[in-house]
Design a protein around this motif. Structure first.
Motif, PDB file in Angstrom:
ATOM      1  N   PHE A   5       0.849  -1.183   0.000  1.00  0.00           N
ATOM      2  CA  PHE A   5       0.000   0.000   0.000  1.00  0.00           C
ATOM      3  C   PHE A   5       0.888   1.238   0.000  1.00  0.00           C
ATOM      4  O   PHE A   5       1.692   1.430   0.904  1.00  0.00           O
ATOM      5  CB  PHE A   5      -0.933  -0.043   1.206  1.00  0.00           C
ATOM      6  CG  PHE A   5      -1.728  -1.322   1.263  1.00  0.00           C
ATOM      7  CD1 PHE A   5      -2.797  -1.541   0.409  1.00  0.00           C
ATOM      8  CD2 PHE A   5      -1.372  -2.341   2.151  1.00  0.00           C
ATOM      9  CE1 PHE A   5      -3.513  -2.733   0.437  1.00  0.00           C
ATOM     10  CE2 PHE A   5      -2.080  -3.530   2.193  1.00  0.00           C
ATOM     11  CZ  PHE A   5      -3.147  -3.721   1.329  1.00  0.00           C
TER      12      PHE A   5
ATOM     13  N   TYR B  71      -7.319   1.880   2.480  1.00  0.00           N
ATOM     14  CA  TYR B  71      -7.181   0.605   1.782  1.00  0.00           C
ATOM     15  C   TYR B  71      -8.095  -0.405   2.474  1.00  0.00           C
ATOM     16  O   TYR B  71      -8.041  -0.568   3.697  1.00  0.00           O
ATOM     17  CB  TYR B  71      -5.748   0.106   1.831  1.00  0.00           C
ATOM     18  CG  TYR B  71      -4.695   1.176   1.673  1.00  0.00           C
ATOM     19  CD1 TYR B  71      -4.318   1.642   0.416  1.00  0.00           C
ATOM     20  CD2 TYR B  71      -4.076   1.729   2.799  1.00  0.00           C
ATOM     21  CE1 TYR B  71      -3.346   2.630   0.284  1.00  0.00           C
ATOM     22  CE2 TYR B  71      -3.110   2.703   2.671  1.00  0.00           C
ATOM     23  CZ  TYR B  71      -2.746   3.155   1.419  1.00  0.00           C
ATOM     24  OH  TYR B  71      -1.785   4.137   1.294  1.00  0.00           O
TER      25      TYR B  71
ATOM     26  N   HIS C 244       2.929  -1.987   4.236  1.00  0.00           N
ATOM     27  CA  HIS C 244       2.358  -0.629   4.226  1.00  0.00           C
ATOM     28  C   HIS C 244       3.499   0.378   4.127  1.00  0.00           C
ATOM     29  O   HIS C 244       4.097   0.766   5.123  1.00  0.00           O
ATOM     30  CB  HIS C 244       1.553  -0.421   5.511  1.00  0.00           C
ATOM     31  CG  HIS C 244       0.604   0.717   5.476  1.00  0.00           C
ATOM     32  ND1 HIS C 244      -0.413   0.875   6.393  1.00  0.00           N
ATOM     33  CD2 HIS C 244       0.514   1.785   4.639  1.00  0.00           C
ATOM     34  CE1 HIS C 244      -1.091   1.970   6.123  1.00  0.00           C
ATOM     35  NE2 HIS C 244      -0.544   2.538   5.065  1.00  0.00           N
TER      36      HIS C 244
ATOM     37  N   LEU D  64      -5.400   1.111   6.738  1.00  0.00           N
ATOM     38  CA  LEU D  64      -5.718  -0.196   6.158  1.00  0.00           C
ATOM     39  C   LEU D  64      -6.751  -0.886   7.035  1.00  0.00           C
ATOM     40  O   LEU D  64      -6.568  -0.985   8.259  1.00  0.00           O
ATOM     41  CB  LEU D  64      -4.458  -1.057   6.068  1.00  0.00           C
ATOM     42  CG  LEU D  64      -4.660  -2.532   5.715  1.00  0.00           C
ATOM     43  CD1 LEU D  64      -5.215  -2.683   4.301  1.00  0.00           C
ATOM     44  CD2 LEU D  64      -3.358  -3.308   5.867  1.00  0.00           C
TER      45      LEU D  64
ATOM     46  N   TYR E  44       1.178  -8.273   8.658  1.00  0.00           N
ATOM     47  CA  TYR E  44       1.178  -6.845   8.287  1.00  0.00           C
ATOM     48  C   TYR E  44       2.405  -6.173   8.861  1.00  0.00           C
ATOM     49  O   TYR E  44       2.757  -6.373  10.033  1.00  0.00           O
ATOM     50  CB  TYR E  44      -0.071  -6.164   8.839  1.00  0.00           C
ATOM     51  CG  TYR E  44      -0.008  -4.652   8.822  1.00  0.00           C
ATOM     52  CD1 TYR E  44      -0.352  -3.935   7.681  1.00  0.00           C
ATOM     53  CD2 TYR E  44       0.390  -3.940   9.948  1.00  0.00           C
ATOM     54  CE1 TYR E  44      -0.284  -2.538   7.659  1.00  0.00           C
ATOM     55  CE2 TYR E  44       0.454  -2.551   9.938  1.00  0.00           C
ATOM     56  CZ  TYR E  44       0.110  -1.857   8.797  1.00  0.00           C
ATOM     57  OH  TYR E  44       0.181  -0.481   8.783  1.00  0.00           O
TER      58      TYR E  44
ATOM     59  N   SER F 172      -3.987   0.716  11.194  1.00  0.00           N
ATOM     60  CA  SER F 172      -4.455  -0.566  10.652  1.00  0.00           C
ATOM     61  C   SER F 172      -5.491  -1.161  11.596  1.00  0.00           C
ATOM     62  O   SER F 172      -5.396  -1.028  12.815  1.00  0.00           O
ATOM     63  CB  SER F 172      -3.288  -1.537  10.451  1.00  0.00           C
ATOM     64  OG  SER F 172      -2.591  -1.760  11.664  1.00  0.00           O
TER      65      SER F 172
END
Length: 276
Positions: A140, A148, A165, A171, A185, A199
């Motif tokens: 991303f 996202y 990311h 996200l 992640y 996130s």
């Protein structure tokens, strides 16, 4: 973007039966506006070996650019030629590159997977499955205002990261499955331009082996929320739910900075995670 060294680094007890029923209910069939219905068998496949069967397979020798909405019809796309890489080499091109605001749905990315999907701005990945993650599944790269969304789908065999990311923004990952991964992640630990990154992970099922769910940079104000997460096959609880780092913009390997939930950076409680 990230150094290879960094990438390699990059209850109250509820009754299990109750939470399991809630998870399966959440993973059931659902409909999104303008989207096809996704079957419960596809979305519950994290807890079984039944991942979607492709309708056909298509080699991809150069990155496919997506703007607007692209429905893949459950075709398996895999890299060929210049996109035939499936290792952890830096700088690989993606199978798909999504413009700001684009949606990619009902797609299977096979092996070799190259660098998966790049989102250049806000994007939606709906019912996207990675059979064997290459460098990363999705990266991303948008700015601070980017959002996202990953809804449904899953990823297997991520030797490093599933979601990378590198840009800013938020996200949101929901109803996602991961099996055999290192990091689900990672907020970039040493990109030359750094951001505060947010996130949120809700209704996630991961299956060991794995090292960590999320990795975030406390010094840039990152936050990660974990809700309704099920971890399978990790009886010794080696998978770290939320690893904190001190990031930098110099390319150096970032040191760790603890891993306990704190309500600010690592936002979850023991009741948000079920082990089975």
């Amino acid at each position: 973007m990230t150094s290879r060294a960094e990438q390699r680094v990059h209850h109250p007890h509820r009754r299990r039966s109750v939470k399991r029923r809630a998870l399966l209910s959440g993973l059931g069939a659902f409909t999104l506006t303008g989207a096809a219905i996704v079957s419960s068998s596809m979305l519950s496949s994290a807890s079984a070996a039944t991942w979607p069967t492709p309708t056909s397979s298509q080699p991809v020798s150069s990155t496919i650019s997506v703007s607007g909405v692209r429905d893949g019809g459950m075709v398996r796309y895999y890299g060929s030629g210049a996109l035939a890489g499936d290792g952890q080499e830096e700088g690989q091109d993606p199978i798909f590159k999504l413009a700001d605001g684009a949606t990619l749905k009902n797609v299977i990315i096979g092996k070799p997977g190259a660098d998966g999907i790049h989102c250049q701005g806000s994007c939606t990945l709906q019912n996207v499955w990675w059979e064997d993650v290459g460098e990363d599944a999705a990266t991303f790269r948008g700015g601070n205002s980017a959002v996202y969304t990953v809804y449904g789908g899953g990823a297997k065999k991520a030797a490093d990261k599933v979601f990378q990311h590198n840009g800013g923004g938020k996200l949101v990952v929901s109803k996602f499955a991961a099996q055999d991964f290192k990091t689900l992640y990672r907020s970039c630990g040493n990109c030359s331009t750094q951001y505060k990154r947010v996130s949120i992970f809700n209704t996630i099922e991961v299956t060991a082996p794995g090292s960590r769910l999320v990795g975030i940079n406390t010094n840039y104000g990152d936050s990660a929320a974990l809700r309704n997460v099920t971890i399978i096959g990790d009886s010794s609880r080696k998978i770290v739910p939320c690893q904190k780092y001190i990031g930098n913009n110099t390319g150096a390997e970032p040191p760790t900075n603890g891993s306990n939930p704190d309500g600010t950076h690592c936002n979850y409680t023991s009741s948000d995670i079920t082990y089975r």
